[in-house]
Design a protein around this motif. Structure first.
Motif, PDB file in Angstrom:
ATOM      1  N   ARG A   1      30.528 -55.368 -13.458  1.00 14.05           N
ATOM      2  CA  ARG A   1      31.772 -54.608 -13.356  1.00 14.05           C
ATOM      3  C   ARG A   1      31.737 -53.756 -12.088  1.00 14.05           C
ATOM      4  O   ARG A   1      30.723 -53.140 -11.775  1.00 14.05           O
TER       5      ARG A   1
ATOM      6  N   THR B   1      33.429 -50.611  -9.606  1.00 12.13           N
ATOM      7  CA  THR B   1      33.651 -49.194  -9.862  1.00 12.13           C
ATOM      8  C   THR B   1      35.101 -48.852  -9.564  1.00 12.13           C
ATOM      9  O   THR B   1      35.847 -49.658  -9.018  1.00 12.13           O
ATOM     10  N   THR B   2      35.500 -47.630  -9.914  1.00 10.74           N
ATOM     11  CA  THR B   2      36.868 -47.181  -9.641  1.00 10.74           C
ATOM     12  C   THR B   2      36.986 -46.545  -8.261  1.00 10.74           C
ATOM     13  O   THR B   2      38.081 -46.183  -7.843  1.00 10.74           O
TER      14      THR B   2
ATOM     15  N   GLN C   1      37.290 -46.307  -4.322  1.00  6.48           N
ATOM     16  CA  GLN C   1      37.868 -47.171  -3.289  1.00  6.48           C
ATOM     17  C   GLN C   1      37.399 -46.706  -1.924  1.00  6.48           C
ATOM     18  O   GLN C   1      37.508 -45.529  -1.618  1.00  6.48           O
TER      19      GLN C   1
ATOM     20  N   ASP D   1      35.353 -50.111  -3.075  1.00  2.02           N
ATOM     21  CA  ASP D   1      34.359 -50.320  -4.120  1.00  2.02           C
ATOM     22  C   ASP D   1      33.012 -50.716  -3.510  1.00  2.02           C
ATOM     23  O   ASP D   1      32.903 -51.766  -2.881  1.00  2.02           O
TER      24      ASP D   1
ATOM     25  N   PHE E   1      40.821 -53.518 -14.086  1.00  3.52           N
ATOM     26  CA  PHE E   1      40.463 -52.344 -13.309  1.00  3.52           C
ATOM     27  C   PHE E   1      39.384 -51.587 -14.051  1.00  3.52           C
ATOM     28  O   PHE E   1      39.630 -51.106 -15.158  1.00  3.52           O
ATOM     29  N   PRO E   2      38.232 -51.463 -13.534  1.00  6.42           N
ATOM     30  CA  PRO E   2      37.747 -52.064 -12.287  1.00  6.42           C
ATOM     31  C   PRO E   2      37.533 -53.574 -12.449  1.00  6.42           C
ATOM     32  O   PRO E   2      37.399 -54.063 -13.569  1.00  6.42           O
TER      33      PRO E   2
ATOM     34  N   SER F   1      26.447 -50.809  -9.857  1.00 10.90           N
ATOM     35  CA  SER F   1      27.542 -50.685 -10.836  1.00 10.90           C
ATOM     36  C   SER F   1      27.168 -49.784 -11.993  1.00 10.90           C
ATOM     37  O   SER F   1      28.022 -49.422 -12.786  1.00 10.90           O
TER      38      SER F   1
END
Length: 86
Positions: free
Chosen positions: A32, A34-35, A37, A39, A63-64, A83
């Motif tokens: 997954r 990450t949130t 930006q 990323d 999202f993510p 992550s």
């Protein structure tokens, strides 16, 4: 002398027919992002993909985002560490 030559030929042929041992077996994993930006997980995946160490099998547009990866265990572990996955 003939026996020695024949023995050498047989050994060389046997070595050529033996498959190499590959200690870098491919592993599959879902990682997954990450949130944040931009990323950092996706950036690392893209750099490892460009280097030929990882292959991105699919990207889930959540999202993510979630990445289905295939590659050597050390490369996947490196991305999982970014992550926060265990």
């Amino acid at each position: 002398m003939k026996i020695l030559g024949t023995l050498a030929f047989c050994l060389a042929t046997l070595c050529a027919c033996t498959p190499p041992t590959d200690n870098t077996a491919l592993t599959r994993a879902t990682v997954r992002g990450t949130t944040v930006q931009p990323d950092p997980v996706e950036a690392k995946i893209r750099s490892l993909e460009k280097a030929g160490q990882l292959k991105v099998l699919s990207v889930r547009e959540s999202f993510p985002p979630q990445f289905d990866l295939e590659g050597a265990a050390p490369a996947i572990a490196e991305v999982q560490a970014l992550s926060g996955a265990k």
